[in-house]
Scaffold this motif. Sequence first.
Motif, short mmCIF file in Angstrom:
data_model
loop_
_atom_site.label_atom_id
_atom_site.label_comp_id
_atom_site.label_asym_id
_atom_site.label_seq_id
_atom_site.Cartn_x
_atom_site.Cartn_y
_atom_site.Cartn_z
N PRO A 2 10.14 20.48 -11.72
CA PRO A 2 11.04 20.47 -12.86
C PRO A 2 12.12 21.53 -12.69
O PRO A 2 11.89 22.57 -12.07
CB PRO A 2 10.13 20.78 -14.05
N GLY A 3 13.29 21.25 -13.23
CA GLY A 3 14.39 22.19 -13.10
C GLY A 3 14.38 23.23 -14.21
O GLY A 3 13.91 22.97 -15.30
N ASP A 4 14.94 24.39 -13.91
CA ASP A 4 15.07 25.46 -14.89
C ASP A 4 16.54 25.52 -15.35
O ASP A 4 17.41 25.92 -14.58
CB ASP A 4 14.66 26.79 -14.23
N PRO A 5 16.79 25.13 -16.60
CA PRO A 5 18.17 25.06 -17.07
C PRO A 5 18.89 26.41 -17.09
O PRO A 5 20.11 26.47 -16.94
CB PRO A 5 18.06 24.46 -18.48
N GLU A 63 19.09 11.52 -13.96
CA GLU A 63 18.52 12.52 -13.05
C GLU A 63 18.55 12.10 -11.58
O GLU A 63 19.02 12.83 -10.72
CB GLU A 63 17.06 12.84 -13.41
N TYR A 67 20.90 13.59 -8.63
CA TYR A 67 20.17 14.31 -7.58
C TYR A 67 20.64 13.84 -6.20
O TYR A 67 20.87 14.66 -5.29
CB TYR A 67 18.67 14.05 -7.78
N ALA A 94 17.81 20.40 -8.88
CA ALA A 94 16.95 20.15 -10.04
C ALA A 94 17.31 21.09 -11.20
O ALA A 94 17.39 20.67 -12.36
CB ALA A 94 15.48 20.31 -9.65
N ASP A 95 17.55 22.35 -10.88
CA ASP A 95 17.92 23.33 -11.93
C ASP A 95 19.26 22.95 -12.56
O ASP A 95 19.41 22.95 -13.79
CB ASP A 95 18.01 24.74 -11.33
N ALA A 98 18.88 19.92 -14.82
CA ALA A 98 18.22 20.30 -16.08
C ALA A 98 19.24 20.93 -17.03
O ALA A 98 19.24 20.65 -18.24
CB ALA A 98 17.07 21.26 -15.81
N TYR A 99 20.11 21.77 -16.49
CA TYR A 99 21.17 22.36 -17.32
C TYR A 99 22.15 21.30 -17.81
O TYR A 99 22.49 21.25 -19.00
CB TYR A 99 21.92 23.45 -16.53
N LYS A 101 21.75 18.19 -18.30
CA LYS A 101 21.18 17.28 -19.30
C LYS A 101 21.31 17.88 -20.70
O LYS A 101 21.64 17.20 -21.65
CB LYS A 101 19.72 16.98 -18.97
N GLN A 102 21.07 19.19 -20.79
CA GLN A 102 21.20 19.87 -22.09
C GLN A 102 22.66 20.06 -22.48
O GLN A 102 23.07 19.75 -23.60
CB GLN A 102 20.58 21.28 -22.01
#
Length: 105
Positions: A2-5, A63, A67, A94-95, A98-99, A101-102
């Motif tokens: 999982p990515g870290d936003p 995603e 990617y 991935a990080d 994740a950012y 997406k938010q």
Amino acid sequence: PPGDPKVGEKVFKTKCAQCHSVDKGAGHKQGPNLNGLFGRQSGTTPGYSYSTANKNMAVTWEEKTLYDYLLNPKKYIPGTKMVFPGLKKPQERADLIAYLKQATA
Ligand code: HEM
């Protein structure tokens, strides 16, 4: 993984933000504004003048497609006018995603 936003935000600010904004109504830069990106077909952001290659690339941004695209944009969309070499590290992509997406929601 999982990515870290939080990490992805730093990646975006250093590698993408000079050409893209993410906030609604922020307008286009050299590249299109990315607000509303997830679930949208490539090359369809209103008011942005895409290359023919990006306009004709019928893919839905989510995603998995982001990617693959961000690994090597010129390979994924031959003829794109986005001048960016890509991000080779899977975790970095991935990080970033994740950012995105938010931040683009
Ligand atoms: C297009 C993301 C870096 C300039 C795009 C698209 C995405 C994207 C998703 C396709 C948009 C769509 O189909 O609606 C990113 C991300 C970046 C990045 C996440 C950082 C990792 C850059 C940089 C530049 C740039 C540094 C400028 C030097 C452009 C341009 C397009 C584009 C000009 C339109 C391409 C065309 O019409 O052929 N970008 N980008 N991008 N980007 Fe980026």
